[in-house]
Write a protein that holds these residues in place. Structure first.
Motif, PDB file in Angstrom:
ATOM      1  N   LEU A  19       0.750  -1.214   0.084  1.00  0.00           N
ATOM      2  CA  LEU A  19       0.079   0.031   0.040  1.00  0.00           C
ATOM      3  C   LEU A  19       0.826   1.245  -0.108  1.00  0.00           C
ATOM      4  O   LEU A  19       0.480   2.133  -0.661  1.00  0.00           O
ATOM      5  N   VAL A  20       2.118   1.289   0.769  1.00  0.00           N
ATOM      6  CA  VAL A  20       2.802   2.303   0.696  1.00  0.00           C
ATOM      7  C   VAL A  20       3.336   2.673  -0.715  1.00  0.00           C
ATOM      8  O   VAL A  20       3.717   3.703  -1.160  1.00  0.00           O
ATOM      9  N   ARG A  21       3.901   1.770  -1.309  1.00  0.00           N
ATOM     10  CA  ARG A  21       4.382   1.515  -2.575  1.00  0.00           C
ATOM     11  C   ARG A  21       3.131   2.042  -3.714  1.00  0.00           C
ATOM     12  O   ARG A  21       3.363   2.738  -4.600  1.00  0.00           O
ATOM     13  N   LEU A  25       3.322   5.329  -6.180  1.00  0.00           N
ATOM     14  CA  LEU A  25       2.939   5.382  -7.589  1.00  0.00           C
ATOM     15  C   LEU A  25       2.062   6.237  -8.024  1.00  0.00           C
ATOM     16  O   LEU A  25       1.888   7.059  -8.971  1.00  0.00           O
ATOM     17  N   TYR A  26       0.763   6.200  -7.309  1.00  0.00           N
ATOM     18  CA  TYR A  26      -0.310   7.091  -7.265  1.00  0.00           C
ATOM     19  C   TYR A  26       0.090   8.745  -7.306  1.00  0.00           C
ATOM     20  O   TYR A  26      -0.385   9.491  -8.324  1.00  0.00           O
ATOM     21  N   GLY A  72      -0.420   0.989 -13.957  1.00  0.00           N
ATOM     22  CA  GLY A  72      -0.545  -0.425 -14.247  1.00  0.00           C
ATOM     23  C   GLY A  72       0.402  -1.066 -12.711  1.00  0.00           C
ATOM     24  O   GLY A  72      -0.120  -1.944 -12.238  1.00  0.00           O
ATOM     25  N   GLU A  73       1.371  -0.328 -12.451  1.00  0.00           N
ATOM     26  CA  GLU A  73       2.082  -0.747 -11.260  1.00  0.00           C
ATOM     27  C   GLU A  73       1.326  -0.311 -10.008  1.00  0.00           C
ATOM     28  O   GLU A  73       1.337  -1.128  -8.929  1.00  0.00           O
ATOM     29  N   PHE A  74       0.712   0.817 -10.129  1.00  0.00           N
ATOM     30  CA  PHE A  74      -0.399   1.077  -8.838  1.00  0.00           C
ATOM     31  C   PHE A  74      -1.272   0.223  -8.812  1.00  0.00           C
ATOM     32  O   PHE A  74      -1.416  -0.446  -7.642  1.00  0.00           O
ATOM     33  N   ALA A  75      -2.062  -0.258  -9.992  1.00  0.00           N
ATOM     34  CA  ALA A  75      -3.221  -1.181  -9.837  1.00  0.00           C
ATOM     35  C   ALA A  75      -2.593  -2.687  -9.146  1.00  0.00           C
ATOM     36  O   ALA A  75      -3.228  -3.139  -8.571  1.00  0.00           O
ATOM     37  N   HIS A  76      -1.433  -2.992  -9.777  1.00  0.00           N
ATOM     38  CA  HIS A  76      -0.853  -4.328  -9.492  1.00  0.00           C
ATOM     39  C   HIS A  76      -0.514  -4.251  -7.856  1.00  0.00           C
ATOM     40  O   HIS A  76      -0.972  -5.303  -7.196  1.00  0.00           O
ATOM     41  N   ASN A  77       0.033  -3.295  -7.371  1.00  0.00           N
ATOM     42  CA  ASN A  77       0.358  -3.316  -6.060  1.00  0.00           C
ATOM     43  C   ASN A  77      -0.933  -3.302  -5.372  1.00  0.00           C
ATOM     44  O   ASN A  77      -1.041  -4.030  -3.931  1.00  0.00           O
ATOM     45  N   ALA A  78      -2.051  -2.494  -5.369  1.00  0.00           N
ATOM     46  CA  ALA A  78      -3.347  -2.380  -4.677  1.00  0.00           C
ATOM     47  C   ALA A  78      -3.978  -3.552  -4.876  1.00  0.00           C
ATOM     48  O   ALA A  78      -4.416  -3.934  -3.703  1.00  0.00           O
TER      49      ALA A  78
END
Length: 270
Positions: A19-21, A25-26, A72-78
């Motif tokens: 979530l921090v990551r 990214l967001y 995409g990286e934001f959505a993956h981590n979330a």
């Protein structure tokens, strides 16, 4: 051969770190969007036969693929933070995570009843979690919303799937959905100008598109300068033509953070 034993506390720490990551990214995407939206446009207006003048969208900074990569990286981590949470809940309750375990994101109540509750506690995406955990996950499901498909958690799943399985989203500039153009300054200062045409709100733009048509209220000076504001925004479009407004990203992050909050501090570094 010894196997690694999953520690649910370590998994939950990983959820918090994801979530921090995701937040980083967001914030990075928003920073890039702000840079693009605040960059000026260049180009001389064109004179029209009816006495009006047309200005065109020639940006000095445009949306770029790195924005889509960060999305995409934001959505993956979330999304994976949610799925990892289920792993921790299963192990904490004495079970072992399997391939079918995941955090369901259901947009229909009958899907929840048939695919999640009916096979529980032995099968389904939440097999092995406690009844209390099942109820907490139920309470944040998208199907409770008036527009389930537009619920922030549903958008997390949609964006993650499209990015992971098909392609990067296209980042596109468009006219803001909630603001109109204005004349900011006219030189000489004694000259008056009025806008006679603008594109509809939420119109997608490509370089060279006409975005303003205006006229002088009185004689056209020999030399003049008109400064306009162009309220713009950024939309992310996937391979099916589905658009995600950049303003939704904050809602998506908050929804995931609230979904995991009953079990962890979603941001231990805050």
């Amino acid at each position: 051969m010894a196997t690694h034993k999953i520690d649910p506390d370590e998994v939950l720490l990983g959820v918090a770190l994801k979530l921090v990551r995701a937040r980083g990214l967001y914030e990075g995407v928003i920073e890039e969007i702000e840079r693009v939206l605040t960059s000026p446009t260049e180009g001389r207006p064109d004179a029209n036969t009816d006495g009006t003048f047309s200005s065109h969208y020639w940006p000095t900074a445009e949306p770029h693929p790195a924005m889509s990569l960060m999305l995409g990286e934001f959505a993956h981590n979330a999304r994976s933070a949610l799925d990892n949470l289920v792993t921790a809940l299963v192990v904490r309750n004495g079970g072992s995570p399997k391939g079918h375990h995941k955090f369901p994101l259901t947009t229909h109540s009958n899907e929840w009843a048939n695919s999640v509750v009916e096979p529980w506690p032995d099968l389904g995406p939440l097999a092995g979690v406690t009844r209390e955990d099942l109820d907490l996950i139920h309470d944040v499901q998208p199907f409770h919303a008036g527009d389930p498909a537009g619920h922030p958690l549903a958008l997390v799943g949609r964006v993650n799937n499209a990015d992971k399985h098909q392609m990067l989203h296209a980042a596109i500039a468009y006219t803001a959905p909630d603001a109109d153009q204005q004349v900011l300054e006219v030189l000489p200062a004694t000259t008056r100008v009025e806008i006679v045409w603008t594109p509809q709100r939420s119109t997608l733009l490509t370089p060279g598109d006409e975005v303003t048509r205006y006229r002088f209220l009185g004689p056209v000076p020999d030399q003049w300068r008109v400064k306009l504001n162009w309220p713009l925004a950024i939309v992310f479009r996937d391979h099916k033509g589905r658009d995600l407004l950049f303003s939704e990203l904050g809602h998506m992050y908050v929804a995931v953070a609230l979904a995991v909050q009953p079990w962890i501090d979603p941001d231990p570094q805050a």
